[in-house]
Write a protein that holds these residues in place. Sequence first.
Motif, PDB file in Angstrom:
ATOM      1  N   UNK A  35      19.128 -26.753  19.995  1.00  0.00           N
ATOM      2  CA  UNK A  35      20.315 -27.018  19.169  1.00  0.00           C
ATOM      3  C   UNK A  35      21.588 -26.577  19.880  1.00  0.00           C
ATOM      4  N   UNK A  36      21.539 -25.452  20.570  1.00  0.00           N
ATOM      5  CA  UNK A  36      22.703 -24.978  21.317  1.00  0.00           C
ATOM      6  C   UNK A  36      23.006 -25.925  22.471  1.00  0.00           C
ATOM      7  N   UNK A  37      21.972 -26.336  23.162  1.00  0.00           N
ATOM      8  CA  UNK A  37      22.142 -27.259  24.288  1.00  0.00           C
ATOM      9  C   UNK A  37      22.735 -28.594  23.849  1.00  0.00           C
ATOM     10  N   UNK A  38      22.361 -29.039  22.662  1.00  0.00           N
ATOM     11  CA  UNK A  38      22.864 -30.311  22.136  1.00  0.00           C
ATOM     12  C   UNK A  38      24.208 -30.172  21.425  1.00  0.00           C
ATOM     13  N   UNK A  39      24.735 -28.959  21.327  1.00  0.00           N
ATOM     14  CA  UNK A  39      26.033 -28.745  20.701  1.00  0.00           C
ATOM     15  C   UNK A  39      25.988 -28.683  19.184  1.00  0.00           C
ATOM     16  N   UNK A  42      25.997 -22.777  17.676  1.00  0.00           N
ATOM     17  CA  UNK A  42      26.603 -21.778  18.553  1.00  0.00           C
ATOM     18  C   UNK A  42      25.475 -20.926  19.138  1.00  0.00           C
ATOM     19  N   UNK A  43      25.679 -20.344  20.299  1.00  0.00           N
ATOM     20  CA  UNK A  43      24.673 -19.424  20.844  1.00  0.00           C
ATOM     21  C   UNK A  43      24.503 -18.210  19.922  1.00  0.00           C
ATOM     22  N   UNK A  44      23.285 -17.739  19.791  1.00  0.00           N
ATOM     23  CA  UNK A  44      22.998 -16.601  18.920  1.00  0.00           C
ATOM     24  C   UNK A  44      23.838 -15.368  19.256  1.00  0.00           C
ATOM     25  N   UNK A  45      24.023 -14.983  20.523  1.00  0.00           N
ATOM     26  CA  UNK A  45      24.838 -13.797  20.794  1.00  0.00           C
ATOM     27  C   UNK A  45      26.268 -13.913  20.239  1.00  0.00           C
ATOM     28  N   UNK A  46      26.793 -15.110  20.247  1.00  0.00           N
ATOM     29  CA  UNK A  46      28.141 -15.330  19.710  1.00  0.00           C
ATOM     30  C   UNK A  46      28.156 -15.101  18.187  1.00  0.00           C
ATOM     31  N   UNK A  47      27.133 -15.576  17.512  1.00  0.00           N
ATOM     32  CA  UNK A  47      27.018 -15.378  16.062  1.00  0.00           C
ATOM     33  C   UNK A  47      26.807 -13.902  15.742  1.00  0.00           C
ATOM     34  N   UNK A  48      25.956 -13.248  16.520  1.00  0.00           N
ATOM     35  CA  UNK A  48      25.714 -11.823  16.299  1.00  0.00           C
ATOM     36  C   UNK A  48      27.002 -11.013  16.473  1.00  0.00           C
ATOM     37  N   UNK A  49      27.830 -11.359  17.460  1.00  0.00           N
ATOM     38  CA  UNK A  49      29.100 -10.635  17.671  1.00  0.00           C
ATOM     39  C   UNK A  49      30.036 -10.778  16.477  1.00  0.00           C
ATOM     40  N   UNK A  83      21.576 -12.143   5.916  1.00  0.00           N
ATOM     41  CA  UNK A  83      22.879 -12.783   6.074  1.00  0.00           C
ATOM     42  C   UNK A  83      22.613 -14.176   6.643  1.00  0.00           C
ATOM     43  N   UNK A  84      22.986 -15.206   5.883  1.00  0.00           N
ATOM     44  CA  UNK A  84      22.810 -16.588   6.326  1.00  0.00           C
ATOM     45  C   UNK A  84      24.109 -17.071   6.963  1.00  0.00           C
ATOM     46  N   UNK A  85      23.989 -17.620   8.166  1.00  0.00           N
ATOM     47  CA  UNK A  85      25.152 -18.042   8.938  1.00  0.00           C
ATOM     48  C   UNK A  85      24.984 -19.496   9.357  1.00  0.00           C
ATOM     49  N   UNK A  86      26.011 -20.302   9.106  1.00  0.00           N
ATOM     50  CA  UNK A  86      25.999 -21.691   9.551  1.00  0.00           C
ATOM     51  C   UNK A  86      25.946 -21.692  11.079  1.00  0.00           C
ATOM     52  N   UNK A  87      24.921 -22.328  11.641  1.00  0.00           N
ATOM     53  CA  UNK A  87      24.710 -22.296  13.085  1.00  0.00           C
ATOM     54  C   UNK A  87      25.811 -23.023  13.850  1.00  0.00           C
ATOM     55  N   UNK A  88      26.388 -24.052  13.261  1.00  0.00           N
ATOM     56  CA  UNK A  88      27.400 -24.839  13.958  1.00  0.00           C
ATOM     57  C   UNK A  88      28.759 -24.154  13.989  1.00  0.00           C
ATOM     58  N   UNK A  89      29.112 -23.460  12.904  1.00  0.00           N
ATOM     59  CA  UNK A  89      30.461 -22.889  12.800  1.00  0.00           C
ATOM     60  C   UNK A  89      30.499 -21.368  12.941  1.00  0.00           C
ATOM     61  N   UNK A  90      29.372 -20.697  12.709  1.00  0.00           N
ATOM     62  CA  UNK A  90      29.345 -19.241  12.730  1.00  0.00           C
ATOM     63  C   UNK A  90      29.849 -18.620  11.448  1.00  0.00           C
TER      64      UNK A  90
END
Length: 98
Positions: A35-39, A42-49, A83-90
Motif C-alpha cells: 500500500x505504501x509503495x502504491x501510494x 503513508x509509511x508506518x514510521x511517519x504515522x507513529x511519529x 488508536x485507529x489512523x487513516x493510512x492515507x492521511x495519517x
Amino acid sequence: MRTTFTLFLAAVAAAVTAAPAAAERPRDQDRAFQATREGRSMPLPMIERRVLPGMGDADYLGPEFNGRTYRLKFMRGGRVIWIDVDAATGRVVGRSGM
C-alpha cells in the motif's frame, strides 16, 4: 532404507502442497508495504511519529494494518487502548479504551 526414502518423499510432498496455502494470505506488513509503495498509505514510521507523542506514558505494543487503517495498540495501567489512523492521511479516525 526404502521406508526412509518413502517417508522423505512424503515429507517433501507435504511441504510443497502446504506452501501455496501459506502464500495465499499476505501478512499485515506485506500489505502495508504494498500500500505504501502504491501510494495508498503513508509509511508506518511517519504515522507513529504523529500518534506516539500524544499517548503520554502509555506503552506502545505495535500496529495492525487492514488496508485502509492502521490500528495502533497501547497499554496504560492494565488497559488496552486502540488508536485507529487513516493510512492515507495519517488522521486519527477512532479511539477506544481511553
